[in-house]
Every structure is written in C-alpha cells, then in structure tokens.
Design an enzyme around this catalytic site. Sequence first.
Site, PDB file in Angstrom:
ATOM      1  N   ARG A 259       8.075  60.740   4.404  1.00  0.00           N
ATOM      2  CA  ARG A 259       8.191  59.313   4.128  1.00  0.00           C
ATOM      3  C   ARG A 259       8.959  59.111   2.826  1.00  0.00           C
ATOM      4  NH1 ARG A 259       7.244  58.815   8.616  1.00  0.00           N
ATOM      5  NH2 ARG A 259       5.552  57.728   9.700  1.00  0.00           N
ATOM      6  N   GLU A 288      21.137  55.969  -5.215  1.00  0.00           N
ATOM      7  CA  GLU A 288      21.206  56.872  -6.369  1.00  0.00           C
ATOM      8  C   GLU A 288      21.544  58.308  -5.968  1.00  0.00           C
ATOM      9  OE1 GLU A 288      17.595  54.129  -7.177  1.00  0.00           O
ATOM     10  OE2 GLU A 288      18.776  54.842  -5.470  1.00  0.00           O
ATOM     11  N   HIS A 300      17.625  59.270   8.675  1.00  0.00           N
ATOM     12  CA  HIS A 300      16.298  59.075   9.275  1.00  0.00           C
ATOM     13  C   HIS A 300      16.291  59.491  10.750  1.00  0.00           C
ATOM     14  CE1 HIS A 300      12.442  56.378   9.363  1.00  0.00           C
ATOM     15  NE2 HIS A 300      12.186  57.660   9.446  1.00  0.00           N
TER      16      HIS A 300
END
Length: 416
Positions: A259, A288, A300
């Site tokens: 997660r 970032e 994902h």
Amino acid sequence: MRLGQRLPTSIAKPQAVIFRQQKGMKLVYKVLTLNQISVKGLNRLPREEYEIASEFSSPDAILLRSHKLAPEDIPASVMAIGRAGAGVNNIPVAWCTERGIPVFNSPGANANAVKELVIAGLTLGSRGILQGINFVGGLGDMDNATLGPLLEKEKKRFKGNELYGKTLGVVGLGAIGSMVARAGLDLGMDVIGYDPALSVEAAWRLPSTVQRMENINTLFGRADYISLHLPVLDATRKLVNAELLNGCKPGTCLLNFAREEIVDVEGAVQALDAGKLRYYITDFPAQELIGRDDVILMPHIGASTEEAEENCAVMAADQLRDFLENGNIKNSVNFPALQMDRNGGNRIAVTNRNVPKVLGHILSILADANINVIDMINKSRDDVAYNVIDVEGEPSEELLEQIRGVEGVVNVRSIK
C-alpha cells in the site's frame, strides 16, 4: 461480552426485510455491479436466482472493485457489499457497520500475482536489466558489425548481483507475505520475517526456515532486500520513514507492493540520497520519485492479471451468495466470521449492537411465540454482534417486527 464501545444510538434502524423480487415462482436477489467484474465470478450467481446489472433502484447487494463508494450511493435496500480485491479503502466501512451491512473482501485471491511481481522486482533491483534494455533501445541506428563489439565492451556497466545467499526481509506474513517468503527460499535467499499480528493460519503457511524477527528495526538492520506486505492501518501509515530507514545497511533494496501509505515518500528520498537505500521499487508512483535512476516505478499492476481478477471475483461472489442465501459470513472486514450449516426450518439473521441482554430478549420473544429454536450461533466483533437462528416454522412479519423493536437491534432478516 462487550469487545468495544457502543455504536452511536442516534443511527436510525434500517427496516431490514428481504428485498427480493419474484421471477416466475422463484425469489431473486438483485446484485448491483459498479465495476467490470470477471464473468467467471458473476457465473457463480445463478441467473435463476440472481439479477445482475450496473443499475438498480433497490439492490440487495453491491459487487465492486475500485469504484469509490460514498454513503449516499448505498440504497437502504443493500444488505451486503462485496469487494473483488483485498483493500476496502474505497468503501465507507464504518458507515456500513453502523447500519449492519457486512463488507466482504477477497484476501489472498491475488496473492500469486503480487508474489510474481515481487520476484520481478527483486531481479530488477539486483541486476542492471532495465538499464541494459534502455541502453540497447538507443542503438537503433547502429549496424550489426558495430553493435556486437560495442555491447561486449559496455555490458560491464550493467553488472549486478545474484539474489542467492542474500537476506530477504518480509514485513507482513499473511497470504502474500508467506508466499514471497517461500519464493525467497526457493531463490536460495536467507529469509527473515516480521509480523506482530501473525495468525495461527498464517503461521501454518509459513515455512519453518523463515526466521522470525522480534521487531521491525532488527529486520531492517539485517536485510539486503525488504518486501512490504502490510494493510493500511493507523499503526502502519508511514511506518517506513526516515528514522526506520536510517537503520538499514547501506545499499538495501526496498520493495513496496502493498500500500502506498505505508512508506513515507520523503523519508524514502532521504534514504536514497544518503545511500541507505540502493533502490526503491514500488507499485505506487509519486512525483518526488519520478525520474530518479535509483527508483523503479510501476503503475499499480500488482494484481493486474486475468487470473487474479477472476479469483477475486469468484471469492467475492461466493461470499455474497452464502450470506444472502444462508446468512453466513466469511472474510468480512467489519463483521465476525460465522458459519452454520442449514438444519432445516427457517433462518433468522439478526445484527445488533454488542451490548448485554439483546440476545436474551430475542430468544424470549421466540419462546413467547412458541417458536422452537433448532440451532443457533452468536458471534461478536468490536461493536457488532451477529446471530443466526434456525427455527421451526416460518416466522411471521409481526414476530420479526417485535425483534426489530428490541433496543440494540440494528437489522433482522428472515431467510427461507
């Protein structure tokens, strides 16, 4: 016995009756799908007994994947929600609990898909595979006579290390973590693990050669590769932060296919800049991290396989069906697990607040009505208690209304 605090008493009781429509001579449940659900899963719901559509005014249940569900999107008729996947952060679970709606998920159904991607991540983090692929991809204008000698000369730039003999730390030893641990052993790695809430079932799945760490700091200090497999809880949000990563061996490789919220991105960047992390490999991109040579980002895709989607859909559909037809509960994130075989007669399912005397009042109502109880089971979880009662004869609507009138009762369902 009470396990938690009372649910808010201001919540209005749902008028819980069976919301089913006649289809010929059969009673039919209506299941609302809010995502594209695998046909293999939908086929677990017989069309003679179930209507399945993406639009219903009064559905009995909702089946979804990643659709963001708000309380106002849940009709009063809904008795259960099934998530074809593990995470339920797209479902208002607390709101559902207050209204006696069990929320089911599909833990472990996508475990193999995630495990295989972790293996890929380990390999990408140990060898210069991506760098080599990108290098070759930029040589499209070179002739073969020049290409061969150049590749032979430059291949040393992409030299890496083998996984064999390295130490893999697995944080979270549930369905996926235990499979990753076993895969690490099969690759010849030394595997250490940490899970403060390791269940008996998970412990049985875990190979005995996995060495359990007493705390997460020790694991982070010993591992060459660390793979995270934790749910998002208050205790796990930004668990992996600058302080924890500062205890890593220089050159550690961190993998997060669990997660996004578990890793503090700012802390990961600091660890990469300081050389504590050699690579951060994750399925959860952040601005970032984009463009860094020491970060490998994936969109994902951990559970994005045809097999995983089918497995999740089948599990979610089976669990919804067992609840709708029998009142049984398996893999609910907010209700206690409860399973009782049908013993003849009619079944009454009652959800109530986990406070004293409620069950006693219900049984008294049945006794006063000369209703014989054939079998029953009662379980509780935090604020919720759930009861399944098999009785002789069909309970009248008047009797069910009496049970609904008991203080603390949230909803009542009669299941033939």
